[in-house]
Scaffold this motif. Structure first.
Motif, PDB file in Angstrom:
ATOM      1  N   THR A  47      42.492 -36.148  20.001  1.00  0.00           N
ATOM      2  CA  THR A  47      41.214 -35.482  20.232  1.00  0.00           C
ATOM      3  C   THR A  47      40.982 -34.353  19.233  1.00  0.00           C
ATOM      4  O   THR A  47      39.893 -34.221  18.680  1.00  0.00           O
ATOM      5  CB  THR A  47      41.157 -34.927  21.675  1.00  0.00           C
ATOM      6  OG1 THR A  47      41.337 -36.018  22.582  1.00  0.00           O
ATOM      7  CG2 THR A  47      39.842 -34.241  21.957  1.00  0.00           C
ATOM      8  N   LYS A  48      42.005 -33.549  18.983  1.00  0.00           N
ATOM      9  CA  LYS A  48      41.863 -32.386  18.102  1.00  0.00           C
ATOM     10  C   LYS A  48      41.880 -32.746  16.621  1.00  0.00           C
ATOM     11  O   LYS A  48      41.103 -32.223  15.838  1.00  0.00           O
ATOM     12  CB  LYS A  48      42.979 -31.379  18.369  1.00  0.00           C
ATOM     13  CG  LYS A  48      42.836 -30.632  19.652  1.00  0.00           C
ATOM     14  CD  LYS A  48      43.965 -29.629  19.816  1.00  0.00           C
ATOM     15  CE  LYS A  48      43.830 -28.856  21.111  1.00  0.00           C
ATOM     16  NZ  LYS A  48      44.940 -27.917  21.300  1.00  0.00           N
ATOM     17  N   LYS A  49      42.788 -33.624  16.221  1.00  0.00           N
ATOM     18  CA  LYS A  49      43.035 -33.870  14.793  1.00  0.00           C
ATOM     19  C   LYS A  49      42.355 -35.114  14.233  1.00  0.00           C
ATOM     20  O   LYS A  49      42.253 -35.266  13.025  1.00  0.00           O
ATOM     21  CB  LYS A  49      44.540 -33.981  14.529  1.00  0.00           C
ATOM     22  CG  LYS A  49      45.340 -32.788  14.977  1.00  0.00           C
ATOM     23  CD  LYS A  49      45.280 -31.682  13.965  1.00  0.00           C
ATOM     24  CE  LYS A  49      46.121 -30.517  14.416  1.00  0.00           C
ATOM     25  NZ  LYS A  49      46.825 -29.862  13.370  1.00  0.00           N
ATOM     26  N   GLN A  50      41.951 -36.046  15.101  1.00  0.00           N
ATOM     27  CA  GLN A  50      41.318 -37.292  14.649  1.00  0.00           C
ATOM     28  C   GLN A  50      42.125 -37.969  13.538  1.00  0.00           C
ATOM     29  O   GLN A  50      41.670 -38.049  12.385  1.00  0.00           O
ATOM     30  CB  GLN A  50      39.891 -37.016  14.184  1.00  0.00           C
ATOM     31  CG  GLN A  50      38.952 -36.638  15.289  1.00  0.00           C
ATOM     32  CD  GLN A  50      38.640 -37.790  16.219  1.00  0.00           C
ATOM     33  OE1 GLN A  50      38.210 -38.840  15.773  1.00  0.00           O
ATOM     34  NE2 GLN A  50      38.877 -37.617  17.495  1.00  0.00           N
ATOM     35  N   PRO A  51      43.333 -38.455  13.841  1.00  0.00           N
ATOM     36  CA  PRO A  51      44.139 -39.111  12.796  1.00  0.00           C
ATOM     37  C   PRO A  51      43.425 -40.347  12.246  1.00  0.00           C
ATOM     38  O   PRO A  51      42.572 -40.928  12.918  1.00  0.00           O
ATOM     39  CB  PRO A  51      45.431 -39.494  13.529  1.00  0.00           C
ATOM     40  CG  PRO A  51      45.038 -39.579  14.965  1.00  0.00           C
ATOM     41  CD  PRO A  51      43.962 -38.547  15.154  1.00  0.00           C
ATOM     42  N   VAL A  52      43.797 -40.728  11.037  1.00  0.00           N
ATOM     43  CA  VAL A  52      43.178 -41.904  10.417  1.00  0.00           C
ATOM     44  C   VAL A  52      43.866 -43.190  10.861  1.00  0.00           C
ATOM     45  O   VAL A  52      43.279 -44.267  10.785  1.00  0.00           O
ATOM     46  CB  VAL A  52      43.151 -41.811   8.876  1.00  0.00           C
ATOM     47  CG1 VAL A  52      42.232 -40.677   8.439  1.00  0.00           C
ATOM     48  CG2 VAL A  52      44.531 -41.646   8.283  1.00  0.00           C
ATOM     49  N   VAL A  53      45.117 -43.092  11.313  1.00  0.00           N
ATOM     50  CA  VAL A  53      45.873 -44.242  11.815  1.00  0.00           C
ATOM     51  C   VAL A  53      46.778 -43.755  12.947  1.00  0.00           C
ATOM     52  O   VAL A  53      47.342 -42.663  12.858  1.00  0.00           O
ATOM     53  CB  VAL A  53      46.761 -44.885  10.719  1.00  0.00           C
ATOM     54  CG1 VAL A  53      47.565 -46.059  11.273  1.00  0.00           C
ATOM     55  CG2 VAL A  53      45.952 -45.340   9.541  1.00  0.00           C
ATOM     56  N   ILE A  54      46.915 -44.581  13.980  1.00  0.00           N
ATOM     57  CA  ILE A  54      47.884 -44.337  15.052  1.00  0.00           C
ATOM     58  C   ILE A  54      48.932 -45.433  14.939  1.00  0.00           C
ATOM     59  O   ILE A  54      48.596 -46.618  14.942  1.00  0.00           O
ATOM     60  CB  ILE A  54      47.218 -44.396  16.441  1.00  0.00           C
ATOM     61  CG1 ILE A  54      46.123 -43.339  16.553  1.00  0.00           C
ATOM     62  CG2 ILE A  54      48.278 -44.234  17.544  1.00  0.00           C
ATOM     63  CD1 ILE A  54      45.229 -43.499  17.771  1.00  0.00           C
ATOM     64  N   MET A  55      50.196 -45.030  14.824  1.00  0.00           N
ATOM     65  CA  MET A  55      51.288 -45.994  14.673  1.00  0.00           C
ATOM     66  C   MET A  55      52.213 -45.890  15.878  1.00  0.00           C
ATOM     67  O   MET A  55      52.660 -44.800  16.239  1.00  0.00           O
ATOM     68  CB  MET A  55      52.042 -45.741  13.375  1.00  0.00           C
ATOM     69  CG  MET A  55      51.138 -45.817  12.149  1.00  0.00           C
ATOM     70  SD  MET A  55      52.040 -45.800  10.598  1.00  0.00           S
ATOM     71  CE  MET A  55      52.548 -47.529  10.521  1.00  0.00           C
ATOM     72  N   ILE A  56      52.512 -47.038  16.476  1.00  0.00           N
ATOM     73  CA  ILE A  56      53.304 -47.107  17.697  1.00  0.00           C
ATOM     74  C   ILE A  56      54.727 -47.551  17.363  1.00  0.00           C
ATOM     75  O   ILE A  56      54.926 -48.583  16.721  1.00  0.00           O
ATOM     76  CB  ILE A  56      52.677 -48.100  18.705  1.00  0.00           C
ATOM     77  CG1 ILE A  56      51.173 -47.823  18.909  1.00  0.00           C
ATOM     78  CG2 ILE A  56      53.445 -48.103  20.018  1.00  0.00           C
ATOM     79  CD1 ILE A  56      50.835 -46.491  19.504  1.00  0.00           C
ATOM     80  N   ALA A  57      55.716 -46.779  17.830  1.00  0.00           N
ATOM     81  CA  ALA A  57      57.126 -47.098  17.594  1.00  0.00           C
ATOM     82  C   ALA A  57      57.513 -48.392  18.323  1.00  0.00           C
ATOM     83  O   ALA A  57      56.954 -48.704  19.378  1.00  0.00           O
ATOM     84  CB  ALA A  57      58.012 -45.948  18.065  1.00  0.00           C
ATOM     85  N   PRO A  58      58.469 -49.140  17.770  1.00  0.00           N
ATOM     86  CA  PRO A  58      58.847 -50.426  18.370  1.00  0.00           C
ATOM     87  C   PRO A  58      59.301 -50.344  19.830  1.00  0.00           C
ATOM     88  O   PRO A  58      59.001 -51.236  20.618  1.00  0.00           O
ATOM     89  CB  PRO A  58      59.997 -50.917  17.488  1.00  0.00           C
ATOM     90  CG  PRO A  58      59.830 -50.210  16.203  1.00  0.00           C
ATOM     91  CD  PRO A  58      59.198 -48.887  16.534  1.00  0.00           C
ATOM     92  N   GLN A  59      60.010 -49.275  20.196  1.00  0.00           N
ATOM     93  CA  GLN A  59      60.519 -49.188  21.563  1.00  0.00           C
ATOM     94  C   GLN A  59      59.428 -48.934  22.598  1.00  0.00           C
ATOM     95  O   GLN A  59      59.663 -49.063  23.795  1.00  0.00           O
ATOM     96  CB  GLN A  59      61.638 -48.144  21.668  1.00  0.00           C
ATOM     97  CG  GLN A  59      61.196 -46.704  21.539  1.00  0.00           C
ATOM     98  CD  GLN A  59      61.186 -46.199  20.115  1.00  0.00           C
ATOM     99  OE1 GLN A  59      60.985 -46.955  19.170  1.00  0.00           O
ATOM    100  NE2 GLN A  59      61.386 -44.906  19.937  1.00  0.00           N
TER     101      GLN A  59
END
Length: 102
Positions: A47-59
């Motif tokens: 919400t605050k930073k608006q990342p350009v990509v969200i990456m999800i760890a395998p676990q």
């Protein structure tokens, strides 16, 4: 700088990878900052930073759908490749993020 957000369950191991990726980005003048957070902190960061990509760890791959539904229409959501994550290969995970932006 644009932010890439890495998400895992507790934010511990993902911090090591995010630090390596952040350093890789700086050394190669890619223009990204990389942050690794626990799932519990990620929503506020998005919400605050608006990342350009969200990456999800395998676990925590099971969380992909949650992030896709909440943010996928505005922000690419990517599962980090297991081998790259296990080897802490900053260059390969960074390339995954960059590919998601194409």
């Amino acid at each position: 700088m644009a932010e890439i957000l890495l998400v895992d369950a507790a934010g511990m191991s993902i911090t090591m990878l995010s630090n390596k990726m952040d350093q890789y980005s700086k050394e190669n003048n890619l223009g990204y900052t990389v942050v690794g957070l626990a799932d519990a902190q990620a929503g506020e960061n998005i919400t605050k930073k608006q990342p350009v990509v969200i990456m999800i760890a395998p676990q925590v791959k099971y969380m992909h759908e949650k992030y896709e539904e909440a943010y996928g229409d505005k922000i690419p959501v990517v599962d980090i490749e297991m081998m790259s994550y296990g080897m802490m290969s900053a260059d390969k995970v960074m390339q995954q993020a960059i590919d998601a932006l194409k």
